[in-house]
Design a protein around this motif. Structure first.
Motif, short mmCIF file in Angstrom:
data_model
loop_
_atom_site.label_atom_id
_atom_site.label_comp_id
_atom_site.label_asym_id
_atom_site.label_seq_id
_atom_site.Cartn_x
_atom_site.Cartn_y
_atom_site.Cartn_z
N ASP A 186 -18.47 38.32 -2.50
CA ASP A 186 -17.22 38.13 -1.82
C ASP A 186 -16.57 36.91 -2.49
O ASP A 186 -15.43 36.85 -2.50
CB ASP A 186 -17.50 37.80 -0.41
N LYS A 192 -19.63 36.83 4.56
CA LYS A 192 -19.41 36.60 3.18
C LYS A 192 -20.64 36.47 2.34
O LYS A 192 -21.72 35.75 2.72
CB LYS A 192 -18.46 35.51 2.83
N GLY A 200 -11.91 39.58 -3.17
CA GLY A 200 -12.76 38.50 -3.04
C GLY A 200 -12.17 36.98 -3.44
O GLY A 200 -10.65 37.14 -3.48
#
Length: 250
Positions: A80, A7, A130
Motif C-alpha cells: 500500500d 496498510k 497506494g
C-alpha cells in the motif's frame, strides 16, 4: 485505531535514522512494515522490534528491488505504501570532489528513488492504489556549498515526484515528497561537522523554531501522507524545516 491500520509499507533505509523512526511509527499506527537496507544486522533488529520483515536492499540494484517487492507480496499479499527514504550524503566542493563520489550520491538518492517507483507501481496498480512518499530535503530547494551532489539528487526527487504523480494518479496512486531540514540523525550530525564555514549557533538562532527536529517529527508527516487522511494530496512538496526557508528572520 491507528491511521495506518491494514496498510503494508515498504521503507527503504529503515535500519537507522529517519528510516528507523518511520518503521517504528508506522508500526505504532497499525501498519505492517517491511524494512529494506544494506545494514543487515541493524535492519533485522528494527524489523524484529516492530514485528515486520527485513530484506537486504541496495536501492541501486534492480535485482534487490525485485526481491524486496517479492518479499513484501509474499509476506503480506500487497503493498500500500512505499517510503523512498534511503539516502547518502557526501561533502565536497565541485572543483575538488571525485566525480565517482558525485555519481554514487545520484545513484543512491535519485536513481534509487526512481527505481522504487518503477518497481512498486505495478503492484500498487494491481491493488487499486497506494501512496508513495519520496524523502527529499531542504537541499532540494536551496543548494549549499560543499553539497552539490546531495542537492542535485534532492532537487531531482522533486521532478520524479511530480512526474510520477501525473502518471500514477489515474491508477489511484498518490506521490508526494517530504523535505526535512536539520534532523537529529547520525548522518546529519556528521554532515554538520564537515561544514566548517557554518556557525551552528547562528544557524539555529535564525530559525523561527530554533532547534533541530527529532526524527519522529518527520515520521508523523510521512505517516499522514501515507494514510487515507491525505487522500486528495498528490504531486505536493512538504517542508519540515523549522521555518528555515520561510525567509530571513529580520
Amino acid at each position: 485505531m491507528g491511521r495506518l491500520d491494514g496498510k503494508v509499507a515498504l521503507i527503504t533505509g529503515g535500519a537507522r535514522g529517519m528510516g528507523k523512526s518511520h518503521a517504528r511509527h508506522f508500526a505504532a499506527e497499525g501498519a505492517r512494515v517491511v524494512v529494506g537496507d544494506v545494514l543487515d544486522a541493524k535492519g533485522a533488529a528494527v524489523a524484529g522490534e516492530v514485528g515486520g520483515v527485513y530484506v537486504h536492499q541496495d536501492v541501486t540494484s534492480e535485482a534487490d528491488w525485485t526481491a524486496a517487492v517479492g518479499a513484501t507480496l509474499d509476506a503480506y499479499g500487497k503493498i500500500d505504501v512505499l517510503i523512498n527514504n534511503a539516502g547518502i550524503l557526501r561533502h565536497g566542493r565541485i572543483a575538488e570532489m571525485d566525480p565517482a563520489e558525485f555519481r554514487r550520491v545520484l545513484d543512491v538518492n535519485l536513481v534509487g528513488c526512481w527505481l522504487g517507483v518503477h518497481f512498486v507501481a505495478p503492484a500498487m496498480i494491481a491493488a487499486g492504489g497506494g501512496s508513495i512518499v519520496n524523502v527529499s530535503s531542504i537541499e532540494g530547494f536551496a543548494g549549499a556549498a560543499g553539497l552539490s551532489a546531495y542537492s542535485a539528487s534532492k532537487f531531482g526527487i522533486r521532478g520524479i515526484t511530480r512526474s510520477a504523480a501525473q502518471e500514477l494518479g489515474p491508477s489511484g496512486i498518490r506521490v508526494n515528497s517530504v523535505h526535512p531540514g536539520g534532523v537529529m540523525t547520525s548522518m546529519a550530525i556528521a554532515a554538520a561537522g564537515q561544514l566548517t564555514d557554518v556557525d551552528p549557533g547562528a544557524f539555529l538562532k535564525a530559525l523561527p523554531i530554533a532547534r533541530f527536529a527529532e526524527p519522529i517529527e518527520i515520521s508523523r508527516l510521512v505517516a499522514f501522507l501515507a494514510s487515507d487522511e491525505s487522500s486528495y494530496t498528490t504531486g505536493a512538496e512538504f517542508l519540515a524545516d523549522g521555518g528555515l526557508l520561510a525567509g530571513p528572520g529580520y
